[in-house]
Design an enzyme around this catalytic site. Structure first.
Site, PDB file in Angstrom:
ATOM      1  N   THR A 140      -5.234   2.231  -0.048  1.00  0.00           N
ATOM      2  CA  THR A 140      -5.303   1.846  -1.514  1.00  0.00           C
ATOM      3  C   THR A 140      -5.664   0.357  -1.150  1.00  0.00           C
ATOM      4  O   THR A 140      -6.441  -0.179  -1.995  1.00  0.00           O
ATOM      5  CB  THR A 140      -3.895   2.046  -2.081  1.00  0.00           C
ATOM      6  OG1 THR A 140      -3.487   3.351  -1.954  1.00  0.00           O
ATOM      7  CG2 THR A 140      -3.916   1.356  -3.459  1.00  0.00           C
ATOM      8  N   ASP A 141      -5.345  -0.345  -0.260  1.00  0.00           N
ATOM      9  CA  ASP A 141      -5.774  -1.659   0.297  1.00  0.00           C
ATOM     10  C   ASP A 141      -7.275  -1.658   0.487  1.00  0.00           C
ATOM     11  O   ASP A 141      -7.846  -2.565  -0.258  1.00  0.00           O
ATOM     12  CB  ASP A 141      -4.993  -2.091   1.281  1.00  0.00           C
ATOM     13  CG  ASP A 141      -3.620  -2.869   0.886  1.00  0.00           C
ATOM     14  OD1 ASP A 141      -3.427  -3.174  -0.165  1.00  0.00           O
ATOM     15  OD2 ASP A 141      -2.771  -3.012   1.909  1.00  0.00           O
ATOM     16  N   VAL A 142      -7.755  -0.833   1.157  1.00  0.00           N
ATOM     17  CA  VAL A 142      -9.206  -0.708   1.281  1.00  0.00           C
ATOM     18  C   VAL A 142     -10.079  -0.598   0.218  1.00  0.00           C
ATOM     19  O   VAL A 142     -11.027  -1.236  -0.064  1.00  0.00           O
ATOM     20  CB  VAL A 142      -9.437   0.240   2.587  1.00  0.00           C
ATOM     21  CG1 VAL A 142     -10.912   0.412   2.519  1.00  0.00           C
ATOM     22  CG2 VAL A 142      -8.713  -0.196   4.042  1.00  0.00           C
ATOM     23  N   GLY A 201     -10.154  -3.508  -1.816  1.00  0.00           N
ATOM     24  CA  GLY A 201     -11.069  -4.592  -1.392  1.00  0.00           C
ATOM     25  C   GLY A 201     -12.505  -4.206  -1.811  1.00  0.00           C
ATOM     26  O   GLY A 201     -13.145  -5.116  -2.368  1.00  0.00           O
ATOM     27  N   ASP A 204       0.942  -1.123  -0.148  1.00  0.00           N
ATOM     28  CA  ASP A 204      -0.053  -0.080   0.070  1.00  0.00           C
ATOM     29  C   ASP A 204       0.942   1.297   0.121  1.00  0.00           C
ATOM     30  O   ASP A 204       0.663   2.223  -0.799  1.00  0.00           O
ATOM     31  CB  ASP A 204      -1.009  -0.026   1.362  1.00  0.00           C
ATOM     32  CG  ASP A 204      -2.009   1.060   1.191  1.00  0.00           C
ATOM     33  OD1 ASP A 204      -3.023   0.998   0.730  1.00  0.00           O
ATOM     34  OD2 ASP A 204      -1.387   2.270   1.888  1.00  0.00           O
TER      35      ASP A 204
END
Length: 408
Positions: A181-183, A186, A149
């Site tokens: 960015t990860d969230v 997802g 991220d």
């Protein structure tokens, strides 16, 4: 599972770990899907060790269950299996034939050696929806690179527009305070999976989803990316200011800070009235948002002189009464104590082997199929025997033999 869960007819085989993949599968689990989280024996998901803080049991002893892991793995069942072994690979393949969705975030091609990549799984489960999450996608010159991220926030442009302006003290690029960015990846993953499910319902055809953190980061620059594409000028860091709206930032008060988020000229006029500077609303430099953007520094300096005169509470009360969007800058203790957060039930506490596991509620509010909090985030391998027995039909002898060889 309850018939009141929107996705209770679906099973998800989750081979992902850390955040982007687990965030997607937690969303599907919250909506009712049966999510089987596949983890490495002995260690499990890397985030189990990402602490402190760790959950404490009812006696106050540390359990080893990290807060990070708890944040993204509720409503799932944990199965430990060594996928580097033939027996472990068979377990995963057999589960895939009994699943609707597979989510994985290995490096490109990382599962091919185990016969668990999309091409291998689709041969035995042609209706499967297989979501691959990587740093840079399945194609392109960076496809082999690992993606994290922080790295993606830098390479994808987010850090170039985040942080104090160059002329201010403490200037420099800054990452967002959560792995955004990860969230977001997802969230995109769960949307893509649901779209693929809708297509499969009409055609019976599964498909592969290629999702890259880099692509997501660029896509979610939103107006900042559009500003560049339209003007040809890369946006710069503005701290808490907005590139297209003024005043829309933090302001000092007599006892701290607050945010004022003026979205139109009418709200600006109301702000000036409450701040006893009504003449500013008639000043040609500030009468329209276009002009306020051009004369940002002058206007903000004038407003800051005013906002320092009252407390945050006094300003928020007065501005809210006048219909000017504003609010305090809360820390997390203040967030969870806020009457709105309490009224909306944003904290949930779930029964856990350690006692109780706290978490943050899903923001999804469905009128007929509401989110249900069925399970706390699982302990490592908590459901291994249950899954092997109930889903694959293994008997006690088979399970004991796998455990003896540390395959599960």
């Amino acid at each position: 599972m309850s018939e009141q869960n929107a996705l209770s007819h679906l099973r998800v085989l989750d081979l992902s770990r850390v955040l982007a993949g687990p965030w997607a599968s937690q969303m599907l689990a919250d909506l009712g899907a049966d999510v089987i989280k596949v983890e490495r024996p002995g260690t499990g998901d890397d985030t189990r060790a990402w602490g402190p803080p760790f959950l404490h049991d009812i006696e106050g002893k540390e359990t080893g269950e990290s807060a990070y892991f708890l944040s993204t793995n509720r409503n799932k069942r944990s199965l430990t299996v060594d996928i580097t072994t033939e027996e472990g690979q068979k377990i995963v393949r057999d589960l895939a034939t009994r699943s609707d969705i597979v989510i994985e975030n290995f490096k490109r091609g990382g599962l091919a050696a185990y016969g668990l990549d999309y091409e291998s799984i689709r041969q035995i489960a042609p209706r499967i929806i297989y979501c691959s999450i990587t740093g840079f996608g399945q194609t392109g010159p960076y496809a082999e690179r690992a993606g994290y991220d922080f790295l993606i926030q830098a390479m994808g442009g987010l850090m170039s527009v985040t942080g104090r302006a160059d002329h201010e003290a403490g200037a420099g690029p800054m990452k967002v305070g959560v792995a955004l960015t990860d969230v977001l990846t997802g969230l995109y993953a769960s949307n893509a999976i649901l779209a693929a499910l809708a297509y499969r319902e009409r055609t019976g055809i599964g498909q592969h989803i290629d999702l890259a953190l880099f692509d997501v980061q660029v896509a979610t620059l939103v107006n900042q990316a559009s500003n560049y594409l339209v003007s040809g000028k890369p946006p710069v860091r503005l701290g808490n200011s907005h590139p297209n709206i003024v005043p829309y930032q933090d302001f000092p008060t007599a006892d701290g800070y607050m945010v004022i988020a003026v979205g139109n000229d009418t709200q600006f006029r109301r702000l000036c009235t409450v701040a006893d500077c009504a003449a500013l609303a008639d000043d040609p430099r500030f009468a329209s948002n276009r002009e306020r953007v051009h004369h940002r520094d002058t206007l903000v300096a004038l407003l800051r002189e005013r906002t320092r005169e009252r407390t945050t509470h006094d300003w928020v009360s007065a501005l809210e009464a006048a219909g000017v969007p504003c609010g305090p800058i809360n820390d997390l203790a203040e967030v969870f104590a806020d009457p709105q957060a309490v009224a909306r039930g944003l904290r949930v506490d779930l029964p856990h082997p350690a006692g109780t596991a706290p978490g943050v509620a899903s923001p999804i509010r469905l009128s007929h199929t509401p989110v249900q909090y069925r399970r706390a985030p699982p302990t490592l391998g908590q459901h291994t025997e249950e899954l092997l027995t109930d889903v694959l039909g293994y008997d006690e002898k088979q399970i004991a033999a796998l455990a003896a060889r540390r395959i599960i």
